[in-house]
Design an enzyme around this catalytic site. Sequence first.
Site, short mmCIF file in Angstrom:
data_model
loop_
_atom_site.label_atom_id
_atom_site.label_comp_id
_atom_site.label_asym_id
_atom_site.label_seq_id
_atom_site.Cartn_x
_atom_site.Cartn_y
_atom_site.Cartn_z
N HIS A 280 0.83 -1.21 0.00
CA HIS A 280 0.00 0.00 0.00
C HIS A 280 0.86 1.25 0.00
CE1 HIS A 280 0.18 1.15 4.35
NE2 HIS A 280 0.15 -0.14 4.61
N ASP A 292 6.23 0.91 6.63
CA ASP A 292 4.79 0.72 6.52
C ASP A 292 4.21 1.81 5.61
OD1 ASP A 292 2.21 -0.22 6.92
OD2 ASP A 292 1.93 0.88 8.78
N GLU A 326 -4.94 2.20 2.61
CA GLU A 326 -5.05 1.04 3.51
C GLU A 326 -5.17 1.48 4.96
OE1 GLU A 326 -3.65 -2.04 6.30
OE2 GLU A 326 -2.70 -0.12 5.87
N GLU A 327 -4.41 2.51 5.34
CA GLU A 327 -4.36 2.92 6.74
C GLU A 327 -5.69 3.48 7.24
OE1 GLU A 327 -2.12 2.02 8.51
OE2 GLU A 327 -0.19 2.03 7.48
N ASP A 354 3.10 -6.32 3.72
CA ASP A 354 2.71 -5.20 4.58
C ASP A 354 3.04 -5.52 6.05
OD1 ASP A 354 1.67 -2.83 5.55
OD2 ASP A 354 -0.42 -3.49 5.45
N HIS A 425 3.92 3.06 12.63
CA HIS A 425 2.99 4.16 12.93
C HIS A 425 3.57 5.23 13.84
CE1 HIS A 425 -1.03 1.92 11.84
NE2 HIS A 425 -0.08 1.73 10.93
#
Length: 462
Positions: A280, A292, A326-327, A354, A425
């Site tokens: 993604h 990520d 995606e997030e 991912d 994140h």
Amino acid sequence: MLDRLQAMMASGKSAWTPEQLAVMERLRDAAMKDPYALDELRHLTYNIGPRISGSPQAGQAVEYVAAEMRALGADVTLEKAKVPHWVRGAETAEVVAWPGQTPGTTQKVVLTALGGSVATPAEGLTAEVVVVDDWAQLSALPAGAVKGKILLFNHKFDKELAATGNGLEAYVGGVIYRGGGPSAAGAVGAAAVLVRSVGGADFRLPHTGMTAYAGGVPKIPAAAITAEDADLLKDLSKQGPVKLHLTLTPQTLPDADSYNVIADWKGTEHPEQVVIVSGHLDSWDLGTGAIDDGAGVVVSMQVIHLLHDLGIHPKRTVRFVAWMSEEEGSEGAAQYMVDHKDVMGNHIGAIESDLGCDHPTGIYYAGKPALGQWLRPVAQVLNAIGAETNVASPETGEDIAGLTENGVPSFAPVQDSRYYFNYHHTAADTFDKVDPKHLAENAAVNAVLAYALADSAEPAPR
């Protein structure tokens, strides 16, 4: 161990000829030497930066990746999807009253708004903090105990579980509080909610991520605080009342137009049949989205690059997909399922990367149990880089979950997850966290597997 050894040595019909297995070895070895993925990741992170959905950087990343795929001769399509456009704004907090306080002082708390959070009043809000470790402790509180207060869910990330290689399991154990905490807090009248960061970082790093609000429940400001500050608030609250001043100014703007990047390396015999290899393209905005999921995107891009450079044209089409958003809800993946619902039968396999880019030890597969045995020759090719295991899993990736549910065999690299959630994140998700050798190993797994799926005599068991 004996069963595994016997299975590896068992004779029987392979889905690939010796010549095809030799091509897999060429792809593996080329991936280990080729800097393409690393160079692409450097550009995505250093030149473009964070790529939260709806942002200018996300749009620039779409155009850049599409141009790179066109330069390799792939057939490129930008498939439109509506995506959330949430902007973080300011985020500050300080403890303004606590037992033993030095007169005239405050204590800073390090936090970050959760994705989708609503704002506090512009001047912020001040309220007493109530700390619970889990749902059970919340349920045990007297009626009205949280009304008008700030509720902190202090559920600790299981570092010992992560240290054994089960980082994803540790994450799942904590992320339910990030996702469900705001609704649970709003339902009992809290003025705001804080969640202990879901990760193993020990450097006062807050961990963001998407949250959700249940229908019929008041939407309240929501933020993740560092593990250190969660411990601070819990300890002080045991001594007496603690008050926190919290300011969050995020905005939820109208949904924006964005795109999945689709790049097809056409098959020679069955171009209508496709094998997806993907990651993604969007990321959170605190760091630059290196692990990520910039890494997943570039090791998937490298599959097309290697096929181009080595002049390899499998029977079926290899389709690179850079998923969008995606997030914040996998809107790009959902739109793909709508746009391609009539051709699900022509999707022969789907791969998603991912879970960072640490050392891969093999391949996750979701589908028929027979896939494990079918993949044995592929595992033997990947044995040279220590990625020879095949592991059954109910799912292999958020963006390809819809394909899995429709019976498409799906796959992902099995990756070392001991350290991933230290950076995931957070502001520390940056290019320097990527080991070039491990990135190359992940590219090798993707390239070998994508070719194997696209060139096998018969499609993978479905």
